[in-house]
Enzyme design. Sequence first.
Site, PDB file in Angstrom:
ATOM      1  N   HIS A 387       0.840  -1.194   0.000  1.00 57.32           N
ATOM      2  CA  HIS A 387       0.000   0.000   0.000  1.00 57.32           C
ATOM      3  C   HIS A 387       0.871   1.237   0.000  1.00 57.32           C
ATOM      4  CE1 HIS A 387      -3.060   2.870   1.907  1.00 57.32           C
ATOM      5  NE2 HIS A 387      -3.483   2.591   0.697  1.00 57.32           N
ATOM      6  N   HIS A 388       0.615   2.121  -0.946  1.00 52.88           N
ATOM      7  CA  HIS A 388       1.304   3.407  -1.032  1.00 52.88           C
ATOM      8  C   HIS A 388       0.274   4.523  -1.055  1.00 52.88           C
ATOM      9  CE1 HIS A 388       5.148   1.661  -3.198  1.00 52.88           C
ATOM     10  NE2 HIS A 388       5.089   1.315  -1.919  1.00 52.88           N
ATOM     11  N   HIS A 467      -6.096   4.110  -6.212  1.00 56.25           N
ATOM     12  CA  HIS A 467      -7.300   4.750  -5.679  1.00 56.25           C
ATOM     13  C   HIS A 467      -7.144   6.259  -5.822  1.00 56.25           C
ATOM     14  CE1 HIS A 467      -9.624   1.470  -3.472  1.00 56.25           C
ATOM     15  NE2 HIS A 467      -8.784   0.881  -4.305  1.00 56.25           N
ATOM     16  N   GLU A 468      -8.296   6.954  -5.867  1.00 56.08           N
ATOM     17  CA  GLU A 468      -8.301   8.379  -6.247  1.00 56.08           C
ATOM     18  C   GLU A 468      -7.421   8.546  -7.482  1.00 56.08           C
ATOM     19  OE1 GLU A 468      -7.083   7.581  -2.956  1.00 56.08           O
ATOM     20  OE2 GLU A 468      -9.186   7.261  -2.498  1.00 56.08           O
ATOM     21  N   GLU A 486      -9.809   2.557  -8.405  1.00 51.59           N
ATOM     22  CA  GLU A 486     -11.055   2.976  -7.779  1.00 51.59           C
ATOM     23  C   GLU A 486     -11.713   3.950  -8.762  1.00 51.59           C
ATOM     24  OE1 GLU A 486     -12.247   4.395  -3.312  1.00 51.59           O
ATOM     25  OE2 GLU A 486     -10.777   5.576  -4.391  1.00 51.59           O
ATOM     26  N   GLU A 492     -16.187   1.738   0.687  1.00 53.95           N
ATOM     27  CA  GLU A 492     -15.810   2.512   1.874  1.00 53.95           C
ATOM     28  C   GLU A 492     -16.900   3.508   2.278  1.00 53.95           C
ATOM     29  OE1 GLU A 492     -12.242   4.682   0.970  1.00 53.95           O
ATOM     30  OE2 GLU A 492     -13.089   5.623  -0.795  1.00 53.95           O
TER      31      GLU A 492
HETATM   32  C1  NOJ Z   1      -8.987   5.982   0.252  1.00 54.03           C
HETATM   33  C2  NOJ Z   1      -9.051   4.625  -0.357  1.00 54.03           C
HETATM   34  O1  NOJ Z   1     -10.117   4.534  -1.283  1.00 54.03           O
HETATM   35  C3  NOJ Z   1      -9.197   3.621   0.747  1.00 54.03           C
HETATM   36  O2  NOJ Z   1      -9.380   2.323   0.210  1.00 54.03           O
HETATM   37  C4  NOJ Z   1      -7.986   3.691   1.642  1.00 54.03           C
HETATM   38  O3  NOJ Z   1      -8.180   2.815   2.730  1.00 54.03           O
HETATM   39  C5  NOJ Z   1      -7.783   5.111   2.172  1.00 54.03           C
HETATM   40  N1  NOJ Z   1      -7.819   6.056   1.111  1.00 54.03           N
HETATM   41  C6  NOJ Z   1      -6.450   5.250   2.870  1.00 54.03           C
HETATM   42  O4  NOJ Z   1      -5.416   5.122   1.958  1.00 54.03           O
HETATM   43 CA    CA Z   2     -11.403   6.524  -2.258  1.00 52.84          CA
END
Ligand code: NOJ
Ligand code: CA
Length: 689
Positions: A387-388, A467-468, A486, A492
């Site tokens: 995870h980054h 993501h984002e 994402e 979430e």
């Molecule tokens: C938003 C991401 O969509 C989510 O999956 C993640 O847990 C958080 N950011 C923290 O990185």
């Molecule tokens: Ca997100």
Amino acid sequence: MLTRRLLISSTALMAALPAPAFARQTATTAAPVGAASPGGVLSVTVGVTGEGRPEYTVSRLGQPVIAASRLGFILTDAPKLERNFTVTADAPTQHDDTWEQPWGERRSVRNRYTEFRVHLTERSTLGRRVDVVFRLYDDGLGFRYEFPEQPNLTTVRIGDELTEFAVAEPGTAWWIPAFEWNREEYLYNRTAIESVGVAQTPITLRTDNGLHVSIHEAALVDYSAMNLRRVEGGRLKAALTPGLTNAAVERTAPFTTPWRTLQIADRAGDLVESSLILNLNEPNKLGDVSWFRPMKYVGIWWDMHLDRKTWGSGPKHGATTDYTLRHIDFAAEHGFGGVLVEGWNKGWDGEWFGNGWDYSFTEPYADWDIERIAAYGRTKGVEIIGHHETGGNAFHYEQQMDAGFALYQRMGWHSVKTGYVADAGGARVRGPDGQAHLSWHESQEMVRHHQRVVDSAARHQVAVNAHEPLKDTGLRRTYPNIISREGARGMEYNAWGQPGNPPEHEVNLVFTRLLAGPMDFTPGIFGMTTRSPDGVATTWAKQLALYVTIYSPIQMAADVLENYEANPGPFQFIKDVVTDWEDTRVLNGEVGDYVTIVRKDRNSDQWFLGAITDEEPRALKAPLSFLDPGRRYRAEIYRDAPGAHWKTNREAIEILTQEVTAADTLDLRLAPGGGQAIRFVPLGRGRRA
Ligand code: NOJ
Ligand code: CA
């Protein structure tokens, strides 16, 4: 030039294109040029107005879909490329080939199109030239601008792209706003086309005469992302994402823009089955990518979204060695390939949102023993998904990402989830002065950044799930290590969203965001009460069906482990469902209402079915003619029990088996906010026992 000729007489074209009722029709003076898709379904014309303004039209089976729409550019430091053009064209050429995805919604993709090259030449002394290249398929088309090398147009600074899509009929649009603080994480608007504001792509339209249209782009490379601003009636115009200067895009000729795409179909499901976006991308440039395998994964993740654990260090820290080993054991026992661990690295303790300066991508927190975890995972055949989170700080991340990927490679891990949590316009990129500057998430600078990430990750045999992110434009064909992303409201929001995702959300996604490509939605929640007012606004059966209706080569079982241990019945479907497909078909569906998708396992003769609905109950028919005709199958059915409801009775699920053949039709009864998931296991040939 001899090869350039007018292809269809203007009289014939005008006869083929009745005057559109909805959008302005500009008088085209010079004879337009045109071409049709291989099966003659779609046709396009390009002409110029009296002032020499280039315009194009699109029609389907002789009916206008896109009325006269502008082409061109405003440049920030040179006269605009917008009028005084002549139009000529090359003879259309035909292409038909089939290529194979390393993994995907289907193995083989047919790429059959007519290519039509149009030359726009400026009549003024500058004599600048731009080509517009169309690729016409029977289910859609793409066109892009190609800037050839030329003396009077070297560095091209684009202030505004004038491309329009003048939708010829009134209708309904499903869209999310562009240029808002929360990037692409918005609920879908359903409005009249005439009420669209500034929208992101893909945007989905259904005209009043029943045609389905998706407008998007393909192969977004070294350019800024296109949004759409409605200018009048049904006329949508490109709105490029701003850059660091007054030019949204700066390039040196020769170069090509991304493809501007239109998927056009009678059935909503045909939009989902279309491979247009992938086909318009370049073939695989990475070669053998067998180091990555599609898989399901669990993770130290939902815990944080429920506030049971923290990303940062301290007594509630989620990413501890023990908790990770527990997840590895669980993954190994139940057949999952990966464990996502968020909060493993230093940098989470301060203000990280939209900041990200404190992150290290190589240093674990003291309570996360990376060597031990990697060694243990290897003995169990389970990889950590790295995870980054960058906090949107691409500038800072670029200084460390290569070392971060090298670390993962050394540990034997082949995927990373990246994150860019920051307000829209709040991502940090390197400016021309070498310093960090704030930028839009989909600016040309960020497009370049994401390409650098994918390149660096590929060098270390790491696959990327952003993501984002940037929106998906099909680049996974060219760089298969772009596995998922994402780019919409994911699960979430059901943990903490105010509001969470309503029951129609996932059906909206299937016909909008998911047309762009895979999504890491993270389904599979059984604990339905959360910090969000309505909790998880689906039934359990719908949670299972999401594994089939949302395509991604990595699918998370997103809940905390004890919820799976406590519910082995429904959990069995999550264990059984696969993530790599030989074929995909949409049996039925309406945008925003319901959909039923079937997919065949790429590595066996099993089929899977997923059906989901919005807040309305549905009675749907599923003819099983997709099954092998000579065969009997055991259908393992996970369906809403009588009385199931997304708000009051979500856990009501019935699990049963039934023997079926291709001659059968199943009646699917979906509860409000419900769904149904089915696994078809081949039993043998011959008649039913
Ligand atoms: C938003 C991401 O969509 C989510 O999956 C993640 O847990 C958080 N950011 C923290 O990185
Ligand atoms: Ca997100």
